[in-house]
Design a protein around this motif. Structure first.
Motif, PDB file in Angstrom:
ATOM      1  N   LEU A   1       0.845  -1.113   0.162  1.00  0.00           N
ATOM      2  CA  LEU A   1       0.017   0.083   0.081  1.00  0.00           C
ATOM      3  C   LEU A   1       0.705   1.256  -0.044  1.00  0.00           C
TER       4      LEU A   1
ATOM      5  N   LEU B   1       2.546   2.288   2.599  1.00  0.00           N
ATOM      6  CA  LEU B   1       2.545   2.908   3.771  1.00  0.00           C
ATOM      7  C   LEU B   1       3.862   2.493   4.673  1.00  0.00           C
ATOM      8  N   ASP B   2       3.830   3.166   5.795  1.00  0.00           N
ATOM      9  CA  ASP B   2       5.036   2.881   6.793  1.00  0.00           C
ATOM     10  C   ASP B   2       4.330   2.602   8.026  1.00  0.00           C
TER      11      ASP B   2
ATOM     12  N   SER C   1       2.144  14.090   7.926  1.00  0.00           N
ATOM     13  CA  SER C   1       1.451  15.211   7.305  1.00  0.00           C
ATOM     14  C   SER C   1       0.138  14.652   6.730  1.00  0.00           C
ATOM     15  N   GLY C   2      -1.112  15.244   7.213  1.00  0.00           N
ATOM     16  CA  GLY C   2      -2.208  14.996   6.984  1.00  0.00           C
ATOM     17  C   GLY C   2      -2.503  13.239   7.211  1.00  0.00           C
ATOM     18  N   GLU C   3      -3.161  12.565   6.366  1.00  0.00           N
ATOM     19  CA  GLU C   3      -3.252  11.163   6.325  1.00  0.00           C
ATOM     20  C   GLU C   3      -1.877  10.409   5.652  1.00  0.00           C
TER      21      GLU C   3
ATOM     22  N   LEU D   1      -1.265   8.477   2.755  1.00  0.00           N
ATOM     23  CA  LEU D   1      -1.949   8.272   1.569  1.00  0.00           C
ATOM     24  C   LEU D   1      -1.253   7.353   0.471  1.00  0.00           C
ATOM     25  N   PRO D   2      -1.813   6.413  -0.098  1.00  0.00           N
ATOM     26  CA  PRO D   2      -1.153   5.276  -0.973  1.00  0.00           C
ATOM     27  C   PRO D   2      -0.291   6.137  -2.198  1.00  0.00           C
ATOM     28  N   ARG D   3       0.505   5.880  -2.507  1.00  0.00           N
ATOM     29  CA  ARG D   3       1.391   6.533  -3.782  1.00  0.00           C
ATOM     30  C   ARG D   3       0.771   6.121  -5.094  1.00  0.00           C
ATOM     31  N   ILE D   4       0.987   6.943  -6.250  1.00  0.00           N
ATOM     32  CA  ILE D   4       0.404   6.692  -7.370  1.00  0.00           C
ATOM     33  C   ILE D   4       1.063   5.358  -8.217  1.00  0.00           C
TER      34      ILE D   4
END
Lengths: 350, 381
Positions: free
Chosen positions: A274, A276-277, A342-344, A346-349
């Motif tokens: 996804l 994510l970290d 930062s923010g939520e 988000l999965p990368r493109i």
């Protein structure tokens, strides 16, 4: 024989019924809902009195109080549901002060049309969680809102606990050279939720770690006493957010080692997929503790002796740093900052 | 994680780092541009720069699809999403990219626009099927990697005769952008010595489209995977080419890239898309033949035609250095907005938005190095 007919009380059709606006009206329908769903599930002396408040015996020691709202989607996920989560989360907020949780309250905001069977399932899960933890739900409230004004059900729980004399844990108490410990693998809850929310199937079931940690924290307080400085459950924002908050509040920095942070292979793989970290992913049954370095071994042993701390690990140290950076030696051998999210995430493109 | 951890092995990394250190000529400097934001992210996240000799510098290139999308196109997307008939589907990174007058898709959604984050083109297609009364527009963005799935979705929409699905196409082409950077390089102070090419793009188009870089511009290219060891090995391959006086396109990512790429994916793209005469890139300006649009046979699925979109160019914030940073002419820290007015929470420019953007990667992972280095340099002097 009385000539006045007593109305026959019909049980709620929990299997097929749905919550409607009358269940929040304050009338008979609401009384039936509370009796058949919540009192059945939470059953205890305080609730049986049917008062608007619970009278509690005075508690010895300093009081600790907290409240938290639960708006999780989906409501049911591998390893738990919104009900047990709302009990565990509030117990853990109290436990992180080193306090013993004593009582909970629960407030429900239910969307019109919500299935009674699901509400019952959530209430039973809350009852089970509260009994297993030994922390009764002694007061509650129910509101029903029109369809579209909530997402199924929202739960707010409040909790009260007592703090032993002399114990004072706080996020501003981390000092350079203190040790940083965590109780187990990171990211399980967030990935379990995401796997259901996004309809992603990973081949292996990833379970939430949702659990009440007051038993573990009590054992830690017994083992380390004054040497314990901070405890924190790394929920939203994960370990990264918890470390950054403490760095600012204590005006210190952290130096942690990625190699020492346990992450389950299936969680690591899902995060990889996804983009994510896992350090930023929520946990609901894990804690982070900061203690004087000389107490680290004793504390680690006490954590590992408890069922919820078997995978406890020392992951780094507090360092002097006026910039309040959380720095990490990567598994690869390089260095990087573990910054605020930062923010939520988000999965990368690509 | 089998097939992943192998490419993050610290012992192997030390070995490659030692080889790079041994082979670089201490009297020379090596400036390599990693074109793709995926490489920037990997370099920052794993601290690869810490493992390179001082005279090897990595220059972050423009290869982040979010970063290169110009303000005018995001304004278009917001206008489109504000049409009450429209459901705009997009990849998540795009939501926070600043548009004109402080707008963004995230703010448009909060104001009531129906904007939904999706993970694939097929999710958008499913929404169109499930909600026939809505006009579902997929905001397509990305390099050659994400283009074949968009082509497939359009073909499926046609096969299913979906009347309420269209694509707002912003697919751009890597080799053309690389040519634009090299052509503009004469204006920049320090030239590049080599390029790290994106492997995922080459799994589609192959290694051949980069041969002009070696032949016409005399710069070596290594097509590289995205794991940190891939990147380090690619850097070593570039160092070797330079030291040996060679200049070629080499393929580090032999596990998936061939010289000619994936013929079927290329056929799908060719069937659905054609070159646009010109397309604006953030940082590079108007670049001829650098983007795709739908061919006439699929025109009914072209959101630009269906909704009459006519992009009006809009200026970036004048203080923002994203343009120069995307070309590799400046570093994130050369921008006076970096880290003060422009942060990941309040991005002024596109490079600060996506985690693959140069500024966001440097802010999130690398900024402590600047101060550590400055301190070390002060101590040394």
């Amino acid at each position: 024989m009385s000539l006045v007919m007593k109305p026959v009380r019909r049980k709620l059709d929990v299997r097929n019924g749905r919550v409607d606006l009358s269940h929040g009206s304050g009338g008979r329908a609401m009384a039936h809902l509370i009796a058949d769903i919540f009192h059945d599930a939470f059953d205890n002396d305080w609730l049986r009195r049917n008062d608007d408040q619970a009278s509690l015996d005075a508690l010895e020691g300093r009081l600790v109080m907290t409240t938290d709202g639960y708006v999780v989607s989906p409501l049911f996920f591998p390893g738990g549901d919104i009900g047990s989560l709302s009990v565990h989360g509030t117990i853990n907020d109290i436990a992180m002060a080193g306090a013993t949780p004593k009582y909970l309250s629960a407030s429900f905001i239910i969307e019109e049309g919500f299935a009674l069977a699901d509400l019952k399932r959530i209430a039973l899960s809350m009852g089970d969680a509260s009994r297993a933890a030994g922390v009764p739900i002694v007061a509650g409230d129910t509101k029903v809102v029109e369809r579209g004004k909530a997402d199924g059900v929202f739960i707010s729980t409040a909790g009260v606990g007592v703090l032993p004399d002399g114990l004072s844990l706080s996020s501003d108490k981390a000092r350079p050279r203190d040790a940083v410990l965590i109780s187990g693998s990171m990211g399980d809850h967030g990935v379990a939720i995401m796997s259901r929310r996004e309809n992603l199937e990973f081949g292996v079931e990833i379970m939430s770690d949702s659990a009440a940690l007051h038993g573990l924290t009590a054992a830690m307080v017994r083992a380390a006493g004054d040497a314990l400085r901070v405890m924190r459950d790394p929920t939203r924002g994960g370990l990264a957010a918890a470390l950054n908050e403490i760095a600012h509040q204590s005006n210190v920095g952290f130096m942690i080692d990625e190699e020492l942070i346990p992450v389950k292979p299936q969680v690591a793989a899902a995060c990889e997929f996804l983009g994510l970290d896992p350090l930023y992913v929520a946990n609901e049954g894990k804690l982070m503790a900061i203690c004087a370095s000389e107490a680290a071994d004793v504390l680690l042993d006490a954590m590992r002796a408890h069922p919820f701390g078997r995978e406890a690990a020392l992951i780094g140290h507090v360092v002097e740093d006026e910039r309040n950076f959380v720095e990490m030696t990567t598994r690869f051998g390089g260095g990087r900052i573990v910054d605020w999210l930062s923010g939520e995430q988000l999965p990368r493109i690509c | 994680m089998k097939y992943v951890d192998e490419y993050r092995d610290p012992e192997l990394a030390k070995g490659v780092a030692a080889r790079i250190a041994a082979e670089v000529d201490s009297g020379s400097s090596y400036r390599f541009m990693e074109f793709c934001g995926g490489h920037t992210h990997a370099i920052s996240r794993y601290g690869v720069e810490d493992m390179l000799p001082k005279n090897v510098a990595m220059i972050h290139g423009p290869g982040c699809p979010v970063c290169v999308l110009p303000v005018g196109r995001i304004d278009d997307a917001i206008r489109l999403a504000s049409d009450p008939r429209v459901t705009l589907c997009t990849y998540a990174d795009l939501m926070r990219v600043p548009a004109s007058r402080g707008a963004s898709l995230l703010k448009a959604r909060a104001a009531g626009a129906d904007i939904r984050m999706v993970y694939s083109t097929l999710d958008a297609l499913r929404i169109a099927e499930a909600e026939p009364a809505r006009e579902v527009v997929f905001l397509a963005i990305g390099f050659e990697t994400t283009t074949p799935p968009t082509a497939l979705a359009i073909k499926q929409a046609k096969a299913k005769a979906l009347r309420n699905f269209s694509v707002f196409c912003n697919h751009v082409l890597t080799p053309i952008a690389m040519r634009a950077i090299l052509a503009g390089e004469e204006d920049e102070a320090t030239p590049l010595d080599g390029l790290v090419g994106p492997a995922h793009v080459s799994t589609v188009i192959g290694a051949r489209p980069y041969e002009f870089v070696a032949n016409e511009y005399g710069k070596p290219v290594v097509i590289s995977g995205f794991e940190p060891l891939d990147v380090m090995q690619s850097i070593l391959m570039l160092v070797r080419q330079i030291n040996e006086g060679r200049c070629a396109v080499e393929n580090q990512y032999v596990r998936a890239v061939t010289r000619d790429g994936n013929a079927r994916a290329q056929r799908e793209m060719d069937e659905v898309f054609e070159l646009q005469e010109s397309f604006e890139w953030r940082g590079l300006g108007m670049v001829p033949h650098s983007a795709l649009r739908l061919v006439e046979a699929f025109a009914e699925f072209d959101a630009e035609k269906r909704f009459g979109i006519h992009t009006v160019a809009a200026a970036d914030n004048p203080a923002c250095e994203c343009g120069a940073i995307l070309r590799g002419a400046k570093k994130p820290t050369d921008c006076r907005l970096f880290g003060s007015l422009c942060t990941p929470e309040t991005p002024m420019g596109s490079c600060m938005v996506s985690s693959e953007g140069s500024c966001a990667a440097h802010y999130a992972y690398g900024r402590f190095r600047d101060r550590s280095r400055a301190r070390m340099e002060r101590a040394a002097s």
